[in-house]
Write a protein that holds these residues in place. Structure first.
Motif, mmCIF file in Angstrom:
data_model
loop_
_atom_site.group_PDB
_atom_site.id
_atom_site.type_symbol
_atom_site.label_atom_id
_atom_site.label_comp_id
_atom_site.label_asym_id
_atom_site.label_seq_id
_atom_site.Cartn_x
_atom_site.Cartn_y
_atom_site.Cartn_z
ATOM 1 N N LYS A 131 0.830 -1.206 0.000
ATOM 2 C CA LYS A 131 0.000 0.000 0.000
ATOM 3 C C LYS A 131 0.867 1.260 0.000
ATOM 4 C CE LYS A 131 -3.948 2.097 2.398
ATOM 5 N NZ LYS A 131 -4.850 1.996 3.584
ATOM 6 N N PHE A 132 1.891 1.265 0.846
ATOM 7 C CA PHE A 132 2.778 2.435 0.914
ATOM 8 C C PHE A 132 3.553 2.613 -0.380
ATOM 9 C CE2 PHE A 132 7.054 4.115 1.459
ATOM 10 C CZ PHE A 132 6.794 5.369 1.995
ATOM 11 N N VAL A 133 4.180 1.550 -0.839
ATOM 12 C CA VAL A 133 5.054 1.663 -2.013
ATOM 13 C C VAL A 133 4.250 2.080 -3.239
ATOM 14 C CG1 VAL A 133 6.568 0.402 -3.586
ATOM 15 C CG2 VAL A 133 6.796 0.095 -1.123
ATOM 16 N N GLY A 134 3.061 1.529 -3.426
ATOM 17 C CA GLY A 134 2.240 1.920 -4.569
ATOM 18 C C GLY A 134 1.918 3.402 -4.583
ATOM 19 N N ALA A 135 1.504 3.918 -3.424
ATOM 20 C CA ALA A 135 1.144 5.336 -3.333
ATOM 21 C C ALA A 135 2.385 6.230 -3.418
ATOM 22 C CB ALA A 135 0.392 5.590 -2.027
ATOM 23 N N PHE A 136 3.481 5.797 -2.805
ATOM 24 C CA PHE A 136 4.724 6.570 -2.807
ATOM 25 C C PHE A 136 5.278 6.697 -4.227
ATOM 26 C CE2 PHE A 136 9.473 6.502 -1.758
ATOM 27 C CZ PHE A 136 9.529 7.860 -1.481
ATOM 28 N N VAL A 137 5.350 5.598 -4.945
ATOM 29 C CA VAL A 137 5.853 5.621 -6.318
ATOM 30 C C VAL A 137 4.964 6.479 -7.206
ATOM 31 C CG1 VAL A 137 6.221 4.200 -8.388
ATOM 32 C CG2 VAL A 137 7.065 3.410 -6.158
ATOM 33 N N ALA A 138 3.662 6.403 -7.019
ATOM 34 C CA ALA A 138 2.741 7.207 -7.836
ATOM 35 C C ALA A 138 2.999 8.693 -7.653
ATOM 36 C CB ALA A 138 1.299 6.863 -7.473
ATOM 37 N N GLN A 139 3.218 9.114 -6.418
ATOM 38 C CA GLN A 139 3.474 10.536 -6.179
ATOM 39 C C GLN A 139 4.851 10.957 -6.678
ATOM 40 O OE1 GLN A 139 2.432 12.444 -2.541
ATOM 41 N NE2 GLN A 139 0.592 11.205 -2.208
ATOM 42 N N MET A 140 5.842 10.098 -6.546
ATOM 43 C CA MET A 140 7.184 10.433 -7.042
ATOM 44 C C MET A 140 7.187 10.529 -8.567
ATOM 45 S SD MET A 140 9.536 10.769 -4.518
ATOM 46 C CE MET A 140 11.168 10.052 -4.819
ATOM 47 N N GLU A 141 6.380 9.702 -9.228
ATOM 48 C CA GLU A 141 6.291 9.760 -10.688
ATOM 49 C C GLU A 141 5.682 11.068 -11.172
ATOM 50 O OE1 GLU A 141 5.823 5.194 -12.317
ATOM 51 O OE2 GLU A 141 4.072 6.128 -11.389
ATOM 52 N N ASP A 142 4.841 11.684 -10.352
ATOM 53 C CA ASP A 142 4.136 12.906 -10.746
ATOM 54 C C ASP A 142 4.928 14.184 -10.473
ATOM 55 O OD1 ASP A 142 1.991 11.547 -11.737
ATOM 56 O OD2 ASP A 142 0.751 11.768 -9.935
ATOM 57 N N ILE A 143 6.109 14.051 -9.881
ATOM 58 C CA ILE A 143 6.899 15.242 -9.527
ATOM 59 C C ILE A 143 7.333 15.984 -10.789
ATOM 60 C CG2 ILE A 143 9.107 15.997 -8.542
ATOM 61 C CD1 ILE A 143 6.938 15.308 -6.467
ATOM 62 N N LYS A 144 7.123 17.293 -10.773
ATOM 63 C CA LYS A 144 7.522 18.126 -11.917
ATOM 64 C C LYS A 144 8.952 18.613 -11.724
ATOM 65 C CE LYS A 144 6.311 22.106 -14.767
ATOM 66 N NZ LYS A 144 5.344 23.201 -15.040
ATOM 67 N N MET A 145 9.820 18.238 -12.658
ATOM 68 C CA MET A 145 11.222 18.644 -12.623
ATOM 69 C C MET A 145 11.458 19.712 -13.680
ATOM 70 S SD MET A 145 14.614 16.211 -12.908
ATOM 71 C CE MET A 145 14.211 15.594 -14.544
ATOM 72 N N GLY A 146 12.288 20.721 -13.339
ATOM 73 C CA GLY A 146 12.569 21.752 -14.326
ATOM 74 C C GLY A 146 13.263 22.964 -13.741
ATOM 75 N N ASP A 147 13.064 24.093 -14.366
ATOM 76 C CA ASP A 147 13.700 25.363 -14.021
ATOM 77 C C ASP A 147 13.441 25.703 -12.547
ATOM 78 O OD1 ASP A 147 14.491 27.982 -13.685
ATOM 79 O OD2 ASP A 147 13.475 28.743 -15.479
ATOM 80 N N PRO A 148 14.481 25.771 -11.721
ATOM 81 C CA PRO A 148 14.267 25.982 -10.281
ATOM 82 C C PRO A 148 13.728 27.360 -9.922
ATOM 83 C CG PRO A 148 16.604 26.074 -10.801
ATOM 84 C CD PRO A 148 15.902 25.610 -12.047
ATOM 85 N N THR A 149 13.699 28.287 -10.883
ATOM 86 C CA THR A 149 13.160 29.618 -10.592
ATOM 87 C C THR A 149 11.648 29.673 -10.752
ATOM 88 O OG1 THR A 149 13.422 30.442 -12.866
ATOM 89 C CG2 THR A 149 15.324 30.663 -11.391
ATOM 90 N N GLN A 150 11.053 28.618 -11.291
ATOM 91 C CA GLN A 150 9.610 28.612 -11.538
ATOM 92 C C GLN A 150 8.839 28.074 -10.324
ATOM 93 O OE1 GLN A 150 8.362 30.026 -14.440
ATOM 94 N NE2 GLN A 150 10.545 30.568 -14.546
ATOM 95 N N ASP A 151 7.738 28.748 -9.975
ATOM 96 C CA ASP A 151 6.994 28.416 -8.761
ATOM 97 C C ASP A 151 6.391 27.017 -8.789
ATOM 98 O OD1 ASP A 151 7.565 30.813 -7.579
ATOM 99 O OD2 ASP A 151 5.682 31.789 -8.142
ATOM 100 N N ASP A 152 5.999 26.537 -9.969
ATOM 101 C CA ASP A 152 5.307 25.248 -10.030
ATOM 102 C C ASP A 152 6.255 24.060 -10.142
ATOM 103 O OD1 ASP A 152 6.117 25.909 -12.601
ATOM 104 O OD2 ASP A 152 4.380 24.959 -13.557
ATOM 105 N N VAL A 153 7.537 24.307 -10.220
ATOM 106 C CA VAL A 153 8.523 23.226 -10.319
ATOM 107 C C VAL A 153 8.797 22.673 -8.916
ATOM 108 C CG1 VAL A 153 10.946 22.708 -10.813
ATOM 109 C CG2 VAL A 153 9.582 24.010 -12.448
#
Length: 458
Positions: free
Chosen positions: A280-302
């Motif tokens: 249960k933990f690993v499924g939910a944890f991986v799902a949230q890590m997959e959704d992380i937005k990576m990019g320009d560190p100056t942008q608020d939504d990153v």
């Protein structure tokens, strides 16, 4: 003359080039700091505190500039840079407010007839501070604030990749009214650094860095009979017990692994999950890590910026690749994108065993290691098997039991229960085992480098 050039890890553009100081120049700065200490020590604790309060305000007034500089030099999210500046200001404020009482003379008695005794906390001189790049302002500030209040001087050797941040901190302290020589920033190589540690005017050495760096600096300092405080790396375990609230555990596990782009000594790195809630933990944890937005560190939504440098990128990539070659399973991430910048994605690794870097070592990046435990007792055993002991966490609905486990069984310096956080000015910071020794914050740091004098009156 040797030079260093700072580079923006998001764009790979050069920022500025600096010339390293000679041993003669660095020694001159050290001796100037000592001369300033001879006057600084004469100030009362309250007078020193006024300087610290002024520095706190100066940092807040320049928060935008400092955050932008730290982001440019290290790739940290701009919003994290703003939080870092505020934490630094809070440390100066805390030290100014609490230092006079914590460092005040203490009345004692001695002898069978109860004669008067006084314990006095007196400054010792110049403290040599060797600091890393992951928190370019906070790392030097936690040493600087405590030792200025104690009456000491401070010489900072900062990590080369955030040279600009270290120099700007000193400039702002001077603009706030701090005597120019009581806080020095020097640009030197490791050989010169070792020579400074042995200098007679250096009375204490503090380092934040890897356990390898700690062993070296500790050995050099010990040979010269200098006291050290070492805040070293860690492989912090967060335990997901059988009665954990999974939503809470996942929320703070994602936060704890990705804070500061995963480049934090006291962050969640190993997730030791009991068999009962593992899937249960690993499924939910991986799902949230997959959704992380990576990019320009100056942008608020990153949510995830680049690693601090190409060197750091290679280190993290090699650790993951070696772990996978030895049998680890990539549950998400693990493949860096093509293009410019030292970007490495949010990654979760499973099927880990001793002998893999992801099991044994600290991965200083956004890589989570998930380890299955049979039950709660097994989870604590696995947590304590690590050679490190800086921080850790426990997720459990039974807070009192979690408190008991944290207090009596968890062999580490700091434990979070059902939460995640880095540093707090009011709580001690430091670890055990290969994570070093000594404490900062919470008033403890102000007494690490003082002469505790026992005065017997008749």
């Amino acid at each position: 003359m040797s030079t260093i050039t700072t580079i923006n890890p998001a764009t790979e553009e050069e920022i500025q080039t600096y010339t390293l100081m000679s041993e003669t120049e660095a020694t001159k700065r050290l001796e100037a700091c000592h001369d300033a200490f001879l006057e600084w020590r004469k100030l009362s604790h309250g007078e020193r505190g006024t300087h610290l309060t002024n520095i706190a305000q100066k940092l807040r007034d320049n928060a935008d500039e400092l955050a932008e500089l730290m982001t440019a030099e290290t790739g940290k999210l701009l919003k994290d840079g703003h939080r870092e500046v505020e934490i630094c200001a809070a440390i100066f404020d805390y030290t100014a407010k609490n230092g006079p009482e914590l460092l005040a003379d203490e009345e004692r008695t001695h002898g069978t007839d109860g004669k008067r005794g006084v314990v006095s906390y007196q400054p010792v001189g110049v403290i040599y501070s060797i600091q890393p790049w992951n928190f370019p302002i906070y790392q030097p500030v936690r040493v600087l604030a405590a030792n200025l209040m104690a009456g000491n001087g401070c010489v900072l050797k900062h990590a080369s990749i955030c040279t600009g941040s270290g120099q700007r901190l000193r400039e702002l302290c001077i603009e706030a009214g701090l005597p120019e020589d009581i806080f020095q920033v020097i640009l030197i190589d490791h050989d010169t650094s070792d020579k400074l540690i042995a200098h007679e005017k250096v009375r204490g050495v503090t380092l934040t860095g890897s356990d390898g760096a700690g062993r070296h600096v500790g050995a050099v300092a010990a040979k010269a009979l200098k006291k050290t405080v070492l805040e070293l790396g860690s492989n912090d375990a967060y335990l997901v017990l059988e009665d954990a609230d999974i939503e809470t555990a996942v929320k703070f596990s994602v936060m704890g692994r990705l804070y500061n782009n995963g480049e934090t000594c006291v962050s969640a790195k190993r997730f030791i999950v009991t068999d009962k809630v593992y899937d249960k933990f690993v499924g939910a944890f991986v799902a949230q890590m997959e959704d992380i937005k990576m990019g320009d560190p100056t942008q608020d939504d990153v949510q995830l910026g680049p690693l601090s440098s190409q060197d750091q990128f290679k280190t993290v990539k090699d650790q993951v690749d070696e772990s996978v070659a030895k049998g680890a399973e990539v549950l998400c991430g693990g493949e860096a994108p093509e293009g410019t910048g030292a970007y490495y994605p949010a990654t979760v690794l499973g099927d880990l065993e001793p002998g893999m870097p992801a099991y044994d070592d600290e991965i200083f990046g956004p890589v989570a290691s998930v380890i299955r435990a049979k039950d709660d007792e097994d989870a604590m055993r696995l947590a304590n098997e690590s050679r490190y002991g800086l921080g850790g966490g426990i997720f459990s609905k039974n807070e009192e039991r979690a408190l008991e486990l944290a207090r009596d069984h968890f062999d580490t310096g700091m434990i979070r229960i059902n939460s995640f956080g880095a540093a707090d000015p009011n709580m001690p910071f430091g670890g055990v085992k290969d994570s070093g020794y000594g404490r900062e914050h919470g008033g403890f740091g102000m007494k690490e480098f003082v002469n505790v004098k026992a005065i017997f009156l008749s």
